[in-house]
Motif scaffolding. Structure first.
Motif, short mmCIF file in Angstrom:
data_model
loop_
_atom_site.label_atom_id
_atom_site.label_comp_id
_atom_site.label_asym_id
_atom_site.label_seq_id
_atom_site.Cartn_x
_atom_site.Cartn_y
_atom_site.Cartn_z
N PHE A 228 35.24 43.12 32.75
CA PHE A 228 34.04 42.81 31.98
C PHE A 228 33.65 43.97 31.06
O PHE A 228 33.32 43.76 29.89
CB PHE A 228 32.88 42.48 32.92
CG PHE A 228 32.88 41.06 33.42
CD1 PHE A 228 32.51 40.02 32.59
CD2 PHE A 228 33.24 40.76 34.73
CE1 PHE A 228 32.50 38.70 33.03
CE2 PHE A 228 33.23 39.45 35.19
CZ PHE A 228 32.87 38.42 34.34
N GLU A 229 33.68 45.18 31.59
CA GLU A 229 33.23 46.32 30.77
C GLU A 229 34.14 46.54 29.56
O GLU A 229 33.68 46.99 28.51
CB GLU A 229 33.15 47.57 31.63
CG GLU A 229 32.01 47.53 32.64
CD GLU A 229 31.77 48.85 33.35
OE1 GLU A 229 30.65 49.09 33.82
OE2 GLU A 229 32.73 49.66 33.41
N SER A 230 35.43 46.22 29.70
CA SER A 230 36.36 46.37 28.59
C SER A 230 36.42 45.12 27.72
O SER A 230 37.17 45.08 26.74
CB SER A 230 37.77 46.68 29.11
OG SER A 230 38.27 45.60 29.88
N TYR A 231 35.63 44.13 28.09
CA TYR A 231 35.57 42.86 27.37
C TYR A 231 36.95 42.20 27.30
O TYR A 231 37.36 41.63 26.28
CB TYR A 231 35.00 43.06 25.96
CG TYR A 231 34.42 41.79 25.35
CD1 TYR A 231 33.34 41.13 25.94
CD2 TYR A 231 34.96 41.26 24.19
CE1 TYR A 231 32.82 39.98 25.38
CE2 TYR A 231 34.45 40.10 23.61
CZ TYR A 231 33.38 39.46 24.22
OH TYR A 231 32.87 38.31 23.67
N GLN A 235 41.72 39.20 32.10
CA GLN A 235 42.19 39.87 33.32
C GLN A 235 41.67 39.19 34.57
O GLN A 235 42.25 39.31 35.65
CB GLN A 235 41.74 41.33 33.32
CG GLN A 235 42.34 42.19 32.23
CD GLN A 235 41.85 43.63 32.35
OE1 GLN A 235 41.73 44.17 33.45
NE2 GLN A 235 41.58 44.25 31.23
N LEU A 236 40.55 38.47 34.44
CA LEU A 236 39.94 37.84 35.61
C LEU A 236 40.84 36.79 36.24
O LEU A 236 40.73 36.51 37.44
CB LEU A 236 38.59 37.20 35.22
CG LEU A 236 37.49 38.16 34.78
CD1 LEU A 236 36.28 37.38 34.29
CD2 LEU A 236 37.10 39.10 35.91
N ARG A 278 27.66 46.89 31.28
CA ARG A 278 27.89 47.99 32.22
C ARG A 278 27.44 47.55 33.60
O ARG A 278 26.49 46.78 33.75
CB ARG A 278 27.13 49.25 31.78
CG ARG A 278 27.65 49.85 30.47
CD ARG A 278 26.81 51.04 30.04
NE ARG A 278 26.84 52.13 31.03
CZ ARG A 278 26.09 53.22 30.96
NH1 ARG A 278 25.23 53.36 29.95
NH2 ARG A 278 26.17 54.16 31.87
N PHE A 279 28.15 48.04 34.61
CA PHE A 279 27.89 47.60 35.98
C PHE A 279 27.60 48.79 36.89
O PHE A 279 28.12 49.89 36.66
CB PHE A 279 29.11 46.86 36.56
CG PHE A 279 29.31 45.47 36.03
CD1 PHE A 279 28.89 44.36 36.75
CD2 PHE A 279 29.96 45.26 34.81
CE1 PHE A 279 29.10 43.08 36.27
CE2 PHE A 279 30.16 43.99 34.32
CZ PHE A 279 29.73 42.89 35.06
N ILE A 280 26.81 48.55 37.89
CA ILE A 280 26.66 49.47 39.02
C ILE A 280 27.06 48.71 40.27
O ILE A 280 26.53 47.62 40.54
CB ILE A 280 25.21 49.98 39.16
CG1 ILE A 280 24.84 50.85 37.96
CG2 ILE A 280 25.05 50.78 40.46
CD1 ILE A 280 23.41 51.39 38.03
#
Length: 337
Positions: A228-231, A235-236, A278-280
């Protein structure tokens, strides 16, 4: 003890004039020990962290008011659970069940169709892991997992109470009967019907979930966030099982299979490129989770957008519930990045 203010966790209640303040002080200290597990209990009953917090406050208030009538025939813990259960049953008389989109009885959706938010539905909510107590059976990961709590929503409130008291708390049938005000035979009947209903909705994915701290779950969460962060959501496809489910309340659709999940993300995700998301990493409902912050182009900040709660099985990610949120405060996460 003279009248004053007594604090129970984050709740304050007015203390009445009573004799022997040490007994009340001891009660308060004893009662506070069970707050986290009572919160998990009320969450199982309601499917809502906010409702559960209100019910725990009401439980302590009722317990304080009726403390002089507590005869010590059971432990303080058992007494508090009885009060919490009956408080929840009363509250649920006027409330709708809290489903996930996949629990509405509709077929899986076309990822290219418009997505429809239904804010009038009281959706199931996630539970921060620090709100439960994983060190005890009542706060164990299995008993707050999303699949289990979502399945409980298919039961009547009394069936819910009986099943949780019998099979999560491991109470005897006679103890449950006393707690909910019915006969032992009625408890056994309610439990039998509750088990049949849970079998009907299915809990197979819950049997093989990897714990959030396992190497498999941590590796998949890392790759999931990176995609997700690399858009690069293509890959999913490699991360999801063939029959994986994706849902995102308050939108009422749900989606099955890696192809549809990826197509949904490409069609409806508001991100425009790498760095927008961005994720935490965190945990919720005893499962690996990731808090998604989406770039707000007006403010230039990444702001709370969704809480992704993942179910990780032996073959990969089997289920994601992406809860829309406006704040991550209950999870102890920053207001923005």
């Amino acid at each position: 003890m003279s009248a004053g203010v007594v604090t129970l966790g984050d709740m304050t209640v007015l203390a009445r004039d009573v004799d022997g303040g040490s007994a009340e002080d001891a009660f308060l200290a004893e009662a506070q020990r069970y707050r986290r597990e009572l919160l998990a209990h009320c969450y199982r009953m309601t499917g809502s962290l906010h409702d559960a917090e209100d019910l725990v406050q009401e439980t302590y208030l009722r317990a304080w008011k009726s403390y002089k009538g507590f005869e010590g025939k059971s432990s303080v813990r058992t007494w508090l659970y009885r009060i919490a259960t009956n408080t929840a049953l009363t509250a649920l008389e006027s409330r709708q069940r809290r489903p996930l989109p996949s629990g509405l009885g509709t077929p899986s959706s076309d990822p290219t169709d418009d997505i429809v938010a239904r804010h009038e539905v009281p959706w199931l909510e996630p539970l921060p892991d620090d709100a439960a107590d994983p060190s005890t059976i009542v706060g164990s990961r299995e008993s707050v997992r999303l699949a289990f709590v979502a399945a409980l929503q298919h039961l009547s409130p009394r069936q819910r109470a009986v099943l949780v008291l019998r099979e999560v708390l491991q109470w005897k049938a006679a103890e449950v009967a006393e707690a909910v005000g019915c006969s032992t035979a009625a408890v056994n009947s309610l439990l039998q019907r509750a088990r049949a209903q849970l079998d009907a909705v299915g809990l197979s994915e819950d049997d093989e979930l990897r714990p959030p701290d396992s190497p498999e779950a941590q590796d998949l969460l890392t790759r999931y966030i990176a995609a997700f962060e690399s858009y690069d959501v293509d890959q999913l496809v490699e991360l999801f099982t063939d029959d994986a489910v994706w849902e995102m309340p308050p939108f009422d659709g749900w989606y099955r299979g890696p192809h549809d999940i990826v197509l949904l993300s490409k069609t409806h995700c508001p991100a425009e490129g790498p760095g927008d998301m961005r994720f935490i990493r965190t945990t919720a409902n005893g499962q690996p989770a990731a808090a998604l912050y989406m770039l707000n182009r007006d403010t230039g900040r990444h702001e709370p957008f969704q809480m992704h709660v993942l179910a990780v099985g032996a073959e990969g990610i089997t289920h994601v519930v992406a809860f829309h949120v406006t704040t991550f405060e209950p999870f102890g996460l920053p207001a923005h990045l």
